[in-house]
Design an enzyme around this catalytic site. Structure first.
Site, PDB file in Angstrom:
ATOM      1  N   ASP A  14       0.910  -1.410   0.002  1.00  0.00           N
ATOM      2  CA  ASP A  14      -0.068  -0.005   0.046  1.00  0.00           C
ATOM      3  C   ASP A  14       0.908   1.260   0.056  1.00  0.00           C
ATOM      4  O   ASP A  14       2.068   1.115   0.364  1.00  0.00           O
ATOM      5  CB  ASP A  14      -1.043   0.127   1.279  1.00  0.00           C
ATOM      6  CG  ASP A  14      -1.812   1.347   1.280  1.00  0.00           C
ATOM      7  OD1 ASP A  14      -2.688   1.228   0.320  1.00  0.00           O
ATOM      8  OD2 ASP A  14      -1.972   2.165   2.125  1.00  0.00           O
ATOM      9  N   SER A  15       0.159   2.323  -0.353  1.00  0.00           N
ATOM     10  CA  SER A  15       1.109   3.449  -0.600  1.00  0.00           C
ATOM     11  C   SER A  15       1.273   3.927   0.929  1.00  0.00           C
ATOM     12  O   SER A  15       2.310   5.003   1.244  1.00  0.00           O
ATOM     13  CB  SER A  15       0.126   4.645  -1.166  1.00  0.00           C
ATOM     14  OG  SER A  15      -0.990   4.806  -0.510  1.00  0.00           O
ATOM     15  N   CYS A  77      -4.190  -1.192  -2.282  1.00  0.00           N
ATOM     16  CA  CYS A  77      -4.178   0.200  -2.472  1.00  0.00           C
ATOM     17  C   CYS A  77      -5.214   0.454  -3.807  1.00  0.00           C
ATOM     18  O   CYS A  77      -4.767  -0.014  -4.802  1.00  0.00           O
ATOM     19  CB  CYS A  77      -2.907   0.775  -2.987  1.00  0.00           C
ATOM     20  SG  CYS A  77      -2.722   2.590  -3.204  1.00  0.00           S
ATOM     21  N   GLU A 159      -5.299   9.635   9.095  1.00  0.00           N
ATOM     22  CA  GLU A 159      -3.965   9.100   9.455  1.00  0.00           C
ATOM     23  C   GLU A 159      -3.526  10.178  10.864  1.00  0.00           C
ATOM     24  O   GLU A 159      -2.605   9.717  11.456  1.00  0.00           O
ATOM     25  CB  GLU A 159      -3.004   9.746   8.172  1.00  0.00           C
ATOM     26  CG  GLU A 159      -3.398   8.489   7.166  1.00  0.00           C
ATOM     27  CD  GLU A 159      -1.986   8.429   6.210  1.00  0.00           C
ATOM     28  OE1 GLU A 159      -1.073   9.290   6.089  1.00  0.00           O
ATOM     29  OE2 GLU A 159      -2.023   7.466   5.543  1.00  0.00           O
ATOM     30  N   CYS A 193     -11.414   3.488  -0.715  1.00  0.00           N
ATOM     31  CA  CYS A 193     -10.179   3.948  -0.314  1.00  0.00           C
ATOM     32  C   CYS A 193      -9.934   2.870   1.183  1.00  0.00           C
ATOM     33  O   CYS A 193     -10.948   2.884   1.596  1.00  0.00           O
ATOM     34  CB  CYS A 193      -9.976   5.225  -0.044  1.00  0.00           C
ATOM     35  SG  CYS A 193      -8.599   5.687   0.560  1.00  0.00           S
ATOM     36  N   HIS A 195      -8.583   3.519   3.713  1.00  0.00           N
ATOM     37  CA  HIS A 195      -8.572   4.220   4.671  1.00  0.00           C
ATOM     38  C   HIS A 195      -9.964   4.368   5.377  1.00  0.00           C
ATOM     39  O   HIS A 195     -10.288   4.482   6.514  1.00  0.00           O
ATOM     40  CB  HIS A 195      -7.795   5.667   4.542  1.00  0.00           C
ATOM     41  CG  HIS A 195      -6.526   5.761   4.354  1.00  0.00           C
ATOM     42  ND1 HIS A 195      -5.817   5.380   3.589  1.00  0.00           N
ATOM     43  CD2 HIS A 195      -5.519   6.323   5.441  1.00  0.00           C
ATOM     44  CE1 HIS A 195      -4.473   5.584   3.880  1.00  0.00           C
ATOM     45  NE2 HIS A 195      -4.188   6.274   4.776  1.00  0.00           N
TER      46      HIS A 195
END
Length: 276
Positions: A14-15, A77, A159, A193, A195
């Protein structure tokens, strides 16, 4: 030892941190296997970068995982899956190596969740711009109308662990209103996404009852179970010692402190250098 004879961990890329939400579900469904997770935190975010840049970064990290012994790599991702997966599959794979993404497994089964055939996509700007979900869903289910909306503030909110902050409430409500305003009959929203599942409790507050909200982790995990069952020639080269390794291209201490939010348990990562 040749690639055909060797076994190795399943790589998860993942990024940054979001892929840990997918990895958590994969590990739950397939606990016997060995895994290596790589987060390219030094070069995050991917969502606003060009196709060429995302491709180059993703390719470099995939080959780092190959170098660490992985024969199968999952791009956990959406941006990398949208902008880099197809090119890597078609032009870059060494013999015996496989790379899979998260868009196709989700697109294949989205019809199971909608009755009105009106599906909304919440994603990064890069994923929205790629049109990958519209293309993939329409390929499998041409009867489904797909509506997209980019949520540029959601990743930083997650994040920074601002999951219930005033700003989170504001942006989640605003973005959901803009997505839902595109169709009165929308009955399914896909969180495209990795996240976004961490914002699920907040998302549910601002979504009318009766609308399905889909997270990708479980769908990708079930798809991987099916893939390994259908491809024994790939499965037999995945080692099974129940080991987990974590790498980051940035500061491991920072990575460890945030990764727990996504993975649900404490981890210890190591630094892996990439070109800058």
């Amino acid at each position: 030892m040749s690639e055909i004879e060797s076994t190795g961990p399943i790589g998860i890329f993942d990024s940054g941190y979001g892929g840990l939400t997918v990895f958590k579900e994969i590990h739950k469904y397939l606990p016997r296997y060995d895994y290596i997770y790589l987060g390219d935190n030094a070069r995050v975010p991917y969502g606003t970068r060009s196709f060429e840049t995302v491709y180059e970064y993703t390719k470099e990290c995939v080959f780092k995982l190959f170098d660490l012994g992985c024969n199968l790599v999952i791009l956990a991702c959406n941006t990398a899956s949208a902008k880099a997966l197809r090119t890597i599959q078609q032009h870059d794979l060494p013999a015996g190596k496989k790379v899979l993404g998260v868009i196709r497994p989700t697109s294949e089964v989205v019809d199971q969740f909608t009755k009105t055939n009106k599906v909304g996509i919440l994603a990064t700007q890069g994923t929205v711009n790629s049109n990958s979900y519209v293309i993939e869903i329409n390929k499998f289910h041409p009867e489904i109308d797909v509506f997209q909306h980019a949520c540029p503030f959601w990743v930083p909110l997650v994040e920074n662990n601002e999951l219930n902050s005033e700003g989170a409430h504001f942006f989640v409500q605003q973005d959901l209103e803009q997505l839902l305003g595109q169709s009165a009959d929308m009955d399914t929203i896909l969180l495209a996404c990795t996240h976004y599942p961490l914002l699920l409790p907040l998302i549910k507050k601002y979504v009318p009852k009766g609308i399905n909200i889909i997270s990708q982790g479980e769908l990708v995990a079930k798809s991987l179970v099916d893939y390994l069952n259908r491809h024994p020639e790939v499965e037999e080269h995945c080692s099974k010692n129940q080991t987990l390794q974590f790498f980051t291209t940035d500061n491991p201490i920072d990575f460890n402190s945030k990764a727990e939010i996504f993975f649900g348990k404490r981890i210890e990562s190591k630094f892996l250098k990439v070109s800058t």
